[in-house]
Structure formats: C-alpha cells, structure tokens
Design an enzyme around this catalytic site. Structure first.
Site, PDB file in Angstrom:
ATOM      1  N   ASP A  25      42.508  31.634  41.946  1.00 39.38           N
ATOM      2  CA  ASP A  25      42.601  31.993  40.567  1.00 39.38           C
ATOM      3  C   ASP A  25      41.072  32.235  40.251  1.00 39.38           C
ATOM      4  O   ASP A  25      40.356  31.312  40.586  1.00 39.38           O
ATOM      5  CB  ASP A  25      43.242  31.387  39.359  1.00 39.38           C
ATOM      6  CG  ASP A  25      43.603  31.937  38.155  1.00 39.38           C
ATOM      7  OD1 ASP A  25      43.305  33.021  37.905  1.00 39.38           O
ATOM      8  OD2 ASP A  25      44.146  31.357  37.354  1.00 39.38           O
ATOM      9  N   HIS A  42      37.124  40.194  43.284  1.00 44.73           N
ATOM     10  CA  HIS A  42      38.290  40.087  44.288  1.00 44.73           C
ATOM     11  C   HIS A  42      37.737  40.202  45.629  1.00 44.73           C
ATOM     12  O   HIS A  42      37.991  39.502  46.597  1.00 44.73           O
ATOM     13  CB  HIS A  42      39.403  41.233  44.023  1.00 44.73           C
ATOM     14  CG  HIS A  42      40.065  41.075  42.831  1.00 44.73           C
ATOM     15  ND1 HIS A  42      40.580  39.851  42.412  1.00 44.73           N
ATOM     16  CD2 HIS A  42      40.287  42.054  42.152  1.00 44.73           C
ATOM     17  CE1 HIS A  42      41.371  40.131  41.310  1.00 44.73           C
ATOM     18  NE2 HIS A  42      41.335  41.343  40.963  1.00 44.73           N
ATOM     19  N   GLU A  72      54.228  39.778  39.242  1.00 46.33           N
ATOM     20  CA  GLU A  72      53.699  40.214  37.946  1.00 46.33           C
ATOM     21  C   GLU A  72      52.526  41.097  37.949  1.00 46.33           C
ATOM     22  O   GLU A  72      52.063  41.631  36.912  1.00 46.33           O
ATOM     23  CB  GLU A  72      53.943  38.943  37.137  1.00 46.33           C
ATOM     24  CG  GLU A  72      55.086  38.365  36.839  1.00 46.33           C
ATOM     25  CD  GLU A  72      55.556  37.534  37.881  1.00 46.33           C
ATOM     26  OE1 GLU A  72      54.986  37.029  38.741  1.00 46.33           O
ATOM     27  OE2 GLU A  72      56.938  37.411  37.765  1.00 46.33           O
ATOM     28  N   LEU A 136      46.778  27.708  63.173  1.00 48.77           N
ATOM     29  CA  LEU A 136      47.089  27.705  61.841  1.00 48.77           C
ATOM     30  C   LEU A 136      48.188  28.678  61.412  1.00 48.77           C
ATOM     31  O   LEU A 136      47.865  29.792  61.917  1.00 48.77           O
ATOM     32  CB  LEU A 136      45.967  27.663  61.041  1.00 48.77           C
ATOM     33  CG  LEU A 136      46.015  27.714  59.300  1.00 48.77           C
ATOM     34  CD1 LEU A 136      46.460  26.414  59.006  1.00 48.77           C
ATOM     35  CD2 LEU A 136      44.961  28.627  58.633  1.00 48.77           C
TER      36      LEU A 136
HETATM   37  C1  FPP Z   1      43.680  35.956  40.486  1.00 51.31           C
HETATM   38  O1  FPP Z   1      42.382  36.025  39.944  1.00 51.31           O
HETATM   39  C2  FPP Z   1      43.593  36.590  41.856  1.00 51.31           C
HETATM   40  C3  FPP Z   1      44.294  37.653  42.256  1.00 51.31           C
HETATM   41  C4  FPP Z   1      45.438  38.052  41.544  1.00 51.31           C
HETATM   42  C5  FPP Z   1      44.116  38.212  43.592  1.00 51.31           C
HETATM   43  C6  FPP Z   1      43.996  37.256  44.552  1.00 51.31           C
HETATM   44  C7  FPP Z   1      43.116  38.173  45.799  1.00 51.31           C
HETATM   45  C8  FPP Z   1      42.124  37.877  46.566  1.00 51.31           C
HETATM   46  C9  FPP Z   1      41.768  36.524  46.663  1.00 51.31           C
HETATM   47  C10 FPP Z   1      41.502  38.924  47.301  1.00 51.31           C
HETATM   48  C11 FPP Z   1      41.722  38.760  48.823  1.00 51.31           C
HETATM   49  C12 FPP Z   1      43.015  38.297  49.585  1.00 51.31           C
HETATM   50  C13 FPP Z   1      43.656  39.132  50.235  1.00 51.31           C
HETATM   51  C14 FPP Z   1      44.731  38.668  51.008  1.00 51.31           C
HETATM   52  C15 FPP Z   1      43.099  40.564  50.840  1.00 51.31           C
HETATM   53  P1  FPP Z   1      42.407  36.795  38.360  1.00 51.31           P
HETATM   54  O2  FPP Z   1      42.001  38.376  38.902  1.00 51.31           O
HETATM   55  O3  FPP Z   1      43.419  36.630  37.720  1.00 51.31           O
HETATM   56  O4  FPP Z   1      41.096  36.108  37.668  1.00 51.31           O
HETATM   57  P2  FPP Z   1      40.745  35.940  36.485  1.00 51.31           P
HETATM   58  O5  FPP Z   1      41.910  35.104  35.941  1.00 51.31           O
HETATM   59  O6  FPP Z   1      39.475  35.323  35.999  1.00 51.31           O
HETATM   60  O7  FPP Z   1      40.991  37.436  35.460  1.00 51.31           O
END
Ligand code: FPP
Length: 245
Positions: A25, A42, A72, A136
């Site tokens: 997150d 991301h 979601e 892993l």
């Molecule tokens: C949450 O942060 C993150 C996500 C919803 C996406 C997770 C994705 C990655 C780490 C990209 C790499 C993964 C792969 C498998 C390619 P948020 O966007 O909700 O952050 P915020 O809470 O600060 O808005």
C-alpha cells in the site's frame, strides 16, 4: 539481527515465517509526495516487489503472497486501472527471467477469467514457465478478494456434494483449504501492510486466521529489503500461541 554485508548476502539467525502476505500500500501517496502521477508510484512499487521477492528467497521464506489488484480496484479511475493492467504485463516481461533463474515458482490467485486477455495470458505463461521451480513460491493476487475466494470454495464443495463426490459431513478444514487458491500451501504466518494503514482489506481472510500482523509506516516503494528485515525481526519477537496459553 539481519545484516546485509553485500548485495544478496544475508545473515539469518531468526525464525523465518514460512508464508508471508503483503498488502503493498501507498504507491499513490509516494508518487503524490513527489508531485508525480500515481502510476509513477506503481512503477516504483514494481521495483520494490522484485527486491523484496529476491530478499524473501534469500532469507528462506517458502511462500510470499502479494496483493497486486483487488476485486474492488476496478472502481479506480479508468486510466489508473489501465496503467495497473499495463504494469502487470511489463512486470512479467521484465522480471520473469530473473525470477525463473532464481527458482521462483509463480502462482496467480484470483478470478483471472475477468482479467483482460493479454494480462491473463501473460500471467498464465509465467505460471507455466515457472511451475517446476523449487525455490520461493510467489503468489500474485490479481482480481482477488478474500470473501470471493471463500464463497468460491464453498460453492465448489457444494457442487462436489451435489455430484455425489463427497458428503457434507466430510467437509472439514483440510477439504475446505483444498479449494482455496492457496491449496497445498501453509497458512499465513505474517501479514505485512505498508503505508501506515492498519486493516486487512479482504486479503487472505481465511489464511490469516492465526497470522501475526506487522504494519509499517513506509510507503510500498520505500519498502526496501532492510525494512523487510526489520518486519521479520518484529515477527520473531512475537509470542505465537494459536489460541493456547
Ligand atoms: C496500493 O497502493 C497498491 C496497489 C493497488 C497496486 C499494487 C501494485 C504494485 C505494487 C505494482 C507492481 C505489482 C505487479 C504485480 C506488477 P495505492 O495505489 O492504494 O496507494 P495509496 O493508498 O497511496 O493511494
């Protein structure tokens, strides 16, 4: 104490969790702090995932399950969903060689039937390519929801009963766990969530029954292997009783 003497060399005198779940997150906030678009966060998150995956492998973790895209997350702005989907393909294209070389075995958790063809096919190819790897196990939750997973397992068992393959009284924990996406894998020992938020957000609801929770303030792109090692130290200090005294 974990010490990183040089790249990829780690001392591990601690009890290492067999199965770690991570809610990655804070990508959006990380990007905002830098006055960049959310997708920038991301992308940085993708690099953090690779670093942590290799570190987990080197520390002797057996299973790492990461929350890449929840059921979601489709409700996010269209361009962010498109960017995240693009990143899924980029991730497999760019990182699969290193993961395969290091013996990582990839499994996708979630309803892939509702994921665009390109993303589904790329993910399935990565699973197929790494299926015999003995290192892993990296589970990537994509279009995943914990409640949906539990309902799916219940439905599959109900169908088996309706087909006469089993009787309702034969439904026990072993049978139920065999219908989860994580069938055959140990339950989660440690759940980590980054960015200071302290909730489970529909992730691995069944598997986290006795998990230890470690919440760290760092945004996911800042979750280096040093921060990871600190989370493992926190876990090692916990007294796990599994409901006993
Ligand atoms: C949450 O942060 C993150 C996500 C919803 C996406 C997770 C994705 C990655 C780490 C990209 C790499 C993964 C792969 C498998 C390619 P948020 O966007 O909700 O952050 P915020 O809470 O600060 O808005």
């Amino acid at each position: 104490m974990f010490r990183f003497k040089k790249k990829e060399k780690i001392e591990i005198p601690l009890e290492v969790p067999k199965h770690i779940g991570i809610i990655m997150d804070g990508n959006g906030r990380w990007a905002k702090k830098r006055m960049q678009p959310r997708v920038f966060g991301h992308k940085a998150g993708m690099e953090a995932l690779q670093e942590v995956t290799i570190a987990a492998k080197n520390m002797g973790v057996q299973v790492l399950t990461v929350y890449a895209f929840s059921t979601e997350n489709w409700a996010r702005p269209k361009d962010e969903v498109a960017a995240l989907m693009g990143l899924i393909v980029e991730y497999f294209n760019k990182k699969i060689d290193e993961l395969d070389r290091k013996g990582v075995c990839i499994r996708m958790l979630g309803d892939l039937s509702a994921v665009p063809d390109l993303q589904r096919e790329t993910a399935l190819r990565a699973m197929e390519r790494t299926k015999d790897n003995k290192g892993l196990k990296l589970n990537i939750a994509l279009n995943y929801g914990g409640r949906q997973e539990i309902l799916r397992a219940a439905r599959r068992l109900a169908e088996k009963c309706a087909d006469g393959e089993m009787r309702p009284e034969q439904i026990d924990e072993v049978a139920f766990e065999g219908e989860l996406y994580t069938a055959g894998l140990p339950m989660v020992d440690l759940l980590i969530r980054t960015s200071g938020e302290e909730r489970i957000s529909n992730f691995l609801l069944y598997q986290c029954a006795y998990a230890e929770f470690v919440f760290v303030p760092e945004y996911w792109p800042d979750f280096t292997r040093e921060v990871f090692a600190r989370a493992l130290e926190t876990y090692a200090r916990r007294d796990r009783r599994f409901g006993k005294v």
